[in-house]
Write a protein that holds these residues in place. Structure first.
Motif, PDB file in Angstrom:
ATOM      1  N   CYS A   1       4.638   4.871  58.136  1.00 45.30           N
ATOM      2  CA  CYS A   1       3.329   4.504  57.584  1.00 45.30           C
ATOM      3  C   CYS A   1       3.454   4.027  56.139  1.00 45.30           C
ATOM      4  N   MET A   2       4.403   4.595  55.410  1.00 45.56           N
ATOM      5  CA  MET A   2       4.605   4.196  54.008  1.00 45.56           C
ATOM      6  C   MET A   2       4.990   2.715  53.904  1.00 45.56           C
TER       7      MET A   2
ATOM      8  N   GLN B   1      -1.110   8.199  49.661  1.00 43.58           N
ATOM      9  CA  GLN B   1      -2.436   8.608  50.124  1.00 43.58           C
ATOM     10  C   GLN B   1      -2.888   7.755  51.315  1.00 43.58           C
ATOM     11  N   GLU B   2      -2.729   6.439  51.204  1.00 39.50           N
ATOM     12  CA  GLU B   2      -3.082   5.569  52.332  1.00 39.50           C
ATOM     13  C   GLU B   2      -2.209   5.882  53.542  1.00 39.50           C
ATOM     14  N   ALA B   3      -0.908   6.108  53.303  1.00 36.41           N
ATOM     15  CA  ALA B   3       0.004   6.429  54.398  1.00 36.41           C
ATOM     16  C   ALA B   3      -0.417   7.713  55.096  1.00 36.41           C
ATOM     17  N   GLU B   4      -0.829   8.700  54.329  1.00 39.19           N
ATOM     18  CA  GLU B   4      -1.284   9.960  54.916  1.00 39.19           C
ATOM     19  C   GLU B   4      -2.572   9.769  55.713  1.00 39.19           C
ATOM     20  N   ASP B   5      -3.454   8.888  55.224  1.00 35.80           N
ATOM     21  CA  ASP B   5      -4.681   8.577  55.971  1.00 35.80           C
ATOM     22  C   ASP B   5      -4.337   7.957  57.324  1.00 35.80           C
TER      23      ASP B   5
END
Length: 188
Positions: free
Chosen positions: A34-35, A42-46
Motif C-alpha cells: 500500500c505504501m 497514513q494513507e497507506a494505513e487507510d
C-alpha cells in the motif's frame, strides 16, 4: 511453510480470532504494498484497513485457486487504485510543480552515489524515488513495474488509452534521477 487452509476455513466460519490472526500474518506485507501506491503512511494505513474490510467480507469467495497471498494482494491493489481514483481526481497528465522537482532533487545525491558505485539499488531508495513521482505517474508505474500489469490491463482499469499508459510509464522512468536504472527499466 504452514498452510493457510485452517485459517481460511476459520475465517469463513466467522471466527474473530481467525480474522485477527490473518491480519497479524499479512498486515505488514500488505502495508508495504500500500505504501507504494500512496503518498504517506497514513494513507497507506487507510487503504490497508479498507482492503482488510473487503477481504473479511469476501473471504467466502476465495476458492483455493492460486495462492491465498496473491488473492489478498489483488484485493489490496484494487482497493489502492479505487482509493486513488476516489480521492485524487485522477489525472495522468499532472503537471510537474516545484514541489515535485524539489522532492526528486532531495534524493539525487543519494541516487548519484548508487550510480557511481554501481551498487544494487536499495529497496528503500527505490521506494523513496517512486513515492516522489506525481500521483498518477506513481500509480501507473507501480501497476506496470511492480504488479506486472499489461498496458491493456492498466488502460481498462483506469479508463485511459493504452498509449496513455505506455507514455506514463516512460515519463515516470525519465523522472527518476537514475540514468542507469532508466536503461534497465526500459527492457522490463
Amino acid at each position: 511453510m504452514v498452510s493457510d487452509d485452517p485459517l481460511i476455513h476459520d475465517c469463513k466460519k466467522g471466527k474473530k480470532q481467525a480474522f485477527s490472526l490473518l491480519y497479524k500474518k499479512y498486515a505488514s506485507v500488505l502495508l508495504g504494498m500500500c505504501m507504494r501506491y500512496t503518498r504517506n503512511r497514513q494513507e497507506a494505513e487507510d487503504v490497508l484497513q479498507e482492503g482488510f474490510i473487503k477481504i473479511f467480507r469476501k473471504i467466502d469467495t476465495y476458492q483455493g485457486k492460486g495462492s491465498f497471498e496473491g488473492w489478498l494482494k489483488r484485493i489490496m491493489i484494487n482497493t489502492a487504485i479505487n482509493y486513488y481514483k476516489k480521492n485524487k481526481k485522477f489525472q495522468l497528465q499532472e503537471s510537474l510543480d516545484a514541489h515535485h522537482v524539489k522532492q526528486v532533487s532531495n534524493h539525487e545525491e543519494e541516487a548519484n552515489v548508487w550510480v557511481e558505485r554501481e551498487e544494487p539499488l536499495s529497496r528503500e531508495l527505490l521506494l523513496k524515488l517512486v513515492n516522489d513521482l506525481p500521483a498518477g505517474y506513481r500509480l501507473v508505474f507501480n501497476m506496470y513495474v511492480f504488479e506486472g500489469s499489461t498496458h491493456k490491463e492498466i488502460a481498462e482499469e483506469l479508463g485511459v488509452s493504452e498509449g496513455t499508459s505506455k507514455s506514463t510509464v516512460v515519463r515516470s522512468i525519465t523522472l527518476l534521477p537514475l540514468p542507469v536504472f532508466r536503461e534497465r527499466l526500459f527492457y522490463w
